[in-house]
Design a protein around this motif. Structure first.
Motif, short mmCIF file in Angstrom:
data_model
loop_
_atom_site.label_atom_id
_atom_site.label_comp_id
_atom_site.label_asym_id
_atom_site.label_seq_id
_atom_site.Cartn_x
_atom_site.Cartn_y
_atom_site.Cartn_z
N TYR A 74 -5.51 0.59 -7.05
CA TYR A 74 -4.41 1.37 -7.70
C TYR A 74 -4.65 2.24 -8.85
CZ TYR A 74 -2.09 -2.32 -5.02
OH TYR A 74 -1.45 -3.11 -4.23
N GLY A 75 -6.16 2.16 -9.16
CA GLY A 75 -6.56 3.05 -10.14
C GLY A 75 -6.07 2.63 -11.76
N SER A 76 -5.93 1.47 -11.90
CA SER A 76 -5.25 1.03 -13.19
C SER A 76 -5.57 -0.21 -13.34
CB SER A 76 -3.81 1.51 -13.24
OG SER A 76 -3.42 0.73 -14.35
N ASP A 77 -5.83 -0.70 -14.51
CA ASP A 77 -5.95 -2.15 -14.78
C ASP A 77 -4.65 -2.79 -15.03
OD1 ASP A 77 -5.56 -1.19 -17.47
OD2 ASP A 77 -7.44 -2.01 -18.28
N LYS A 78 -3.67 -1.87 -15.14
CA LYS A 78 -2.32 -2.22 -15.25
C LYS A 78 -1.41 -1.66 -14.23
CE LYS A 78 -1.08 0.40 -19.13
NZ LYS A 78 -2.46 1.23 -19.53
N PRO A 79 -1.51 -2.01 -12.84
CA PRO A 79 -0.93 -1.27 -11.71
C PRO A 79 0.56 -1.65 -11.77
CG PRO A 79 -2.39 -3.12 -11.03
CD PRO A 79 -2.65 -2.93 -12.30
N ASP A 80 1.18 -0.53 -11.48
CA ASP A 80 2.59 -0.73 -11.15
C ASP A 80 2.92 -0.86 -9.37
OD1 ASP A 80 5.51 -0.37 -10.72
OD2 ASP A 80 5.74 1.37 -12.06
N LEU A 81 3.26 -2.08 -9.17
CA LEU A 81 3.45 -2.45 -7.97
C LEU A 81 4.54 -2.72 -7.34
CD1 LEU A 81 0.77 -5.56 -7.56
CD2 LEU A 81 0.41 -3.05 -7.34
N ARG A 82 5.75 -1.82 -8.18
CA ARG A 82 6.89 -1.64 -7.51
C ARG A 82 7.08 -0.64 -6.36
NH1 ARG A 82 10.29 -0.07 -12.66
NH2 ARG A 82 8.23 0.75 -13.00
N PHE A 83 5.92 0.11 -5.98
CA PHE A 83 5.71 0.84 -4.81
C PHE A 83 4.51 0.84 -4.23
CE2 PHE A 83 3.26 4.06 -6.74
CZ PHE A 83 3.31 4.01 -8.32
N ASN A 84 4.15 1.01 -3.10
CA ASN A 84 2.79 0.80 -2.33
C ASN A 84 1.90 1.76 -2.62
OD1 ASN A 84 3.46 -1.50 -1.04
ND2 ASN A 84 4.71 -0.79 0.39
N LEU A 85 1.91 2.89 -2.28
CA LEU A 85 0.85 4.03 -2.26
C LEU A 85 -0.42 3.26 -2.68
CD1 LEU A 85 2.27 7.08 -4.09
CD2 LEU A 85 2.19 6.51 -1.66
N GLU A 86 -1.34 2.89 -1.74
CA GLU A 86 -2.64 2.49 -2.16
C GLU A 86 -3.90 3.23 -1.96
OE1 GLU A 86 -4.76 -1.58 -0.23
OE2 GLU A 86 -2.56 -1.98 -0.82
N MET A 87 -4.62 3.29 -3.02
CA MET A 87 -5.66 4.40 -2.54
C MET A 87 -6.82 3.47 -1.87
SD MET A 87 -5.85 4.88 -6.99
CE MET A 87 -7.57 4.87 -7.13
N LYS A 88 -7.68 4.25 -1.22
CA LYS A 88 -8.87 3.85 -0.39
C LYS A 88 -9.90 4.52 -0.67
CE LYS A 88 -6.76 0.90 2.61
NZ LYS A 88 -5.45 1.34 2.67
N THR A 89 -11.08 3.73 -0.76
CA THR A 89 -12.46 4.22 -1.15
C THR A 89 -12.92 4.70 0.29
OG1 THR A 89 -12.64 2.65 -2.85
CG2 THR A 89 -14.73 3.64 -2.01
N LEU A 90 -13.44 5.91 0.17
CA LEU A 90 -13.87 6.71 1.26
C LEU A 90 -15.37 6.69 1.47
CD1 LEU A 90 -11.10 9.15 1.33
CD2 LEU A 90 -11.09 7.11 2.61
N ASN A 91 -16.35 6.17 0.46
CA ASN A 91 -17.77 6.29 0.70
C ASN A 91 -18.14 5.76 2.19
OD1 ASN A 91 -17.14 6.24 -1.82
ND2 ASN A 91 -18.79 5.31 -2.80
N GLY A 92 -17.54 5.01 2.46
CA GLY A 92 -17.98 4.59 4.15
C GLY A 92 -17.78 5.53 5.06
N VAL A 93 -16.63 6.07 4.95
CA VAL A 93 -16.26 7.29 5.94
C VAL A 93 -17.08 8.42 5.84
CG1 VAL A 93 -14.52 8.93 6.43
CG2 VAL A 93 -13.84 6.72 5.92
#
Ligand code: ASP
Length: 589
Positions: free
Chosen positions: A288-307
């Motif tokens: 969520y790119g934050s140490d205080k994430p707002d979880l009232r909506f989904n939008l999840e980030m993905k780390t793409l280093n593997g890709v």
């Protein structure tokens, strides 16, 4: 002035009272003068009651009532009657009755207020409302916020009392022991050149109370931090401060969850399911790119280093080589964003420190993007799969040092939620614990580590060894409670041993002398049998703000200061006399 004290408040009379003689005291909220007939809505903290002047009720009172203006303070005496059908108002609890006035006493006149005292058309600027805060506080919505705050104090006190906590007051004049922010200082008259500081929090005192055997402490307490203010900060603010002995993190979580459960039920009439979900700091940042994430909506980030591990795209290659991160975010249904819209978003991330924003429109026949030609088919396929992208979606990617890239993408995540209107006003509130914070934070400017929470926070015991060899990777026994993307509480298990505390100061680049001068009293106390202890503090103003559904903490503080730390009402800070300065051994340069 002689007047009869009220028999009822302005929110109290009902049809049951019809026929009764009553006395009401209050403010003139509105008046309608129809000549032969004058209607006044009388207001106090409890509500509004319509009172009516007619020559047939009392000639003198009717004549006198012509003088009334809004905000006059009056006492009226009369008889309760059923309202005539044309003025019946089922919208307010007193709306089926009014009072036929026989006697009117004007207790005080009032100048025309600088803005109307009601909630419907508050066009007055916030500055004007703060200057006349005592008038703004007459507005029902602001009074309701004060009432809510009051209820939350009471619930809190009752709860902690029941759990065996004792409320102990700690000094407001203390030794300057910076905890991270700048201290407010108070010059000493009796000791020339010496200063008290106002507490940034009662942190050291509550730890000393544990050494003193108090076992379970709480306090609703004012704290002071001389910081450049951000939108929802105040130079003085209120904490619910808590400390416990012989406990671990789970005990603290249990106590806090109990309080939150009661507040959810009492204030929101909602059943809070406990245990409250947890995310580690690392997970929160990555997803969520934050140490205080707002979880009232989904939008999840993905780390793409593997890709992109084997990519031939130079930008990505460079990042991976320098241990950076490629993070991606899917914006569902945004595949039709125009170049212009994308430029605006690119500017948005650049302003907060990104080198740039990589975007890709997902089309039925592939990815449409400036960088598309640099990526292999395999990479594109994996990218689409990892993000779960469908035609019509938009992909964002940001690269950079790990935490920086995550946090910029986290801001973009919030911005997209705003643009896509993903946070509905009636969304279920989302609480979570964020745990396992790093112990230390590196500051590029001063080239040294700072305590991420505060210097009394214990490292994870298994990480103590790393404090010298790899301080950046030491995790703390620290935790935050987050509500709808706002940090509402933070705390930690403390260091309770003077050697480890000394080691912590050393890691922070604080010399032995400095540590001794500033914190010697605490280190000394730890030599006399300090129990293992830990605690937490809630930002009470922010918590009330969220429970009240307001967006500024100023709305839930009786006499707040502006964003530049000024009280517009009493014009403070202000200059003082030469005499006062002299007494304090001060000279203004
Ligand atoms: N004193 C800390 C603060 O004000 C809270 C705590 O660690 O209990 O943030």
């Amino acid at each position: 002035m002689l007047f009869k004290t009220r028999t009822h408040t302005c929110g109290e009379l009902r049809q049951d009272n019809i026929g009764q003689q009553v006395v009401l005291n209050g403010w003139v909220d509105t008046r309608r003068d129809l000549g032969g007939l004058i209607f006044i809505d009388l207001r106090d903290r409890y509500g509004l009651t319509q009172v009516v002047f007619e020559p047939s009720f009392d000639k003198e009172a009717h004549q006198f009532a012509a003088k009334l203006r809004t905000e006059f303070v009056v006492s009226v005496e009369g008889t309760v009657r059923k309202r005539p059908p044309e003025t019946d108002n089922p919208k307010i609890p007193t709306g089926h009755i009014d009072v036929m006035v026989k006697k009117l006493v004007i207790l005080n006149e009032a100048q025309t207020p600088p803005f109307p005292i009601n909630d419907d058309n508050v066009n007055a600027s916030e500055d004007l409302r703060l200057k006349y805060r005592y008038l703004d506080l007459r507005r029902p919505s602001v009074q309701n916020n004060m009432l809510l705050r009051h209820r939350m104090y009471q619930i809190t006190r009752q709860y902690f009392d029941k759990q065996g906590f004792i409320e102990v007051e700690t000094p407001v004049l203390m030794k300057s022991t910076p905890e991270g922010a700048r201290d407010y200082l108070v010059p000493s008259r009796l000791h020339a050149g010496k200063f008290y500081a106002l507490p940034q929090s009662p942190q050291t005192y509550k730890q000393l109370l544990m050494v003193a055997g108090m076992d379970r402490y709480f306090q609703i307490v004012k704290c002071f931090r001389d910081e450049d203010l951000r939108a929802d900060r105040q130079p003085e603010f209120t904490q619910i401060d808590v400390e416990m002995s012989f406990i671990d993190q789970e005990n603290i979580f249990g106590v806090v969850e109990g309080l939150m459960k009661i507040l959810f039920m009492e204030i929101w009439n909602k059943e809070l399911r406990i245990p409250i979900p947890r995310l580690s700091f690392d997970e929160a940042m990555e997803k969520y790119g934050s140490d205080k994430p707002d979880l009232r909506f989904n939008l999840e980030m993905k780390t793409l280093n593997g890709v992109f591990a084997n990519t031939s795209f130079k930008v990505f290659q460079d990042q991976l080589k320098s241990k950076g991160t490629i993070t991606g975010l899917l914006a569902p249904g945004c595949g039709e964003y125009t170049r212009n819209q994308l430029d605006v978003l690119t500017d948005f991330v650049k302003k907060i420190g990104a080198g740039g924003l990589i975007w890709m429109r997902v089309k039925p026949d592939g990815l449409d993007a400036p960088i598309s030609k640099f990526l292999s088919d395999e990479e594109k396929k994996n990218l689409v799969e990892t993000l779960g992208a469908k035609p019509g979606d938009l992909i964002f990617m940001i690269t950079g040092p790990r935490l920086k890239a995550f946090s910029i993408m986290g801001s973009l995540r919030l911005e997209m939620a705003r643009r896509l209107d993903l946070i509905k006003p009636d969304a279920e509130p989302k609480l979570l614990w964020v745990t396992d914070f790093p112990l230390l934070e590196w500051d590029e400017q001063t080239k040294r580590y700072y305590a991420m929470h505060h210097p009394f926070t214990s490292p994870r015991l298994e990480d103590v060894e790393l404090m010298e060899s790899d301080p950046g990777n030491v995790k703390a026994r620290a935790y935050d409670l987050v509500l709808n993307g706002n940090e509402i509480a933070g705390g930690s298990i403390r260091i309770h041993n003077s050697e480890l505390q000394a080691k912590m100061f050393k890691t922070l680049g604080i010399s032995d002398e400095e540590a001794d001068y500033k914190f010697g009293f605490l280190m000394n106390a730890f030599k006399y049998g300090a129990p293992p202890h830990g605690g937490i503090a809630f930002g009470f103003d922010r918590m009330v703000m969220l429970f009240a559904g307001e967006s500024s903490i100023r709305d839930v503080i009786a006499f707040p200061k502006t964003a530049s730390a000024v009280s517009l009402m009493d014009d403070c800070p202000s200059t003082v006399s030469e005499e006062q300065l002299k007494e304090l051994h001060l000279k203004i340069k």
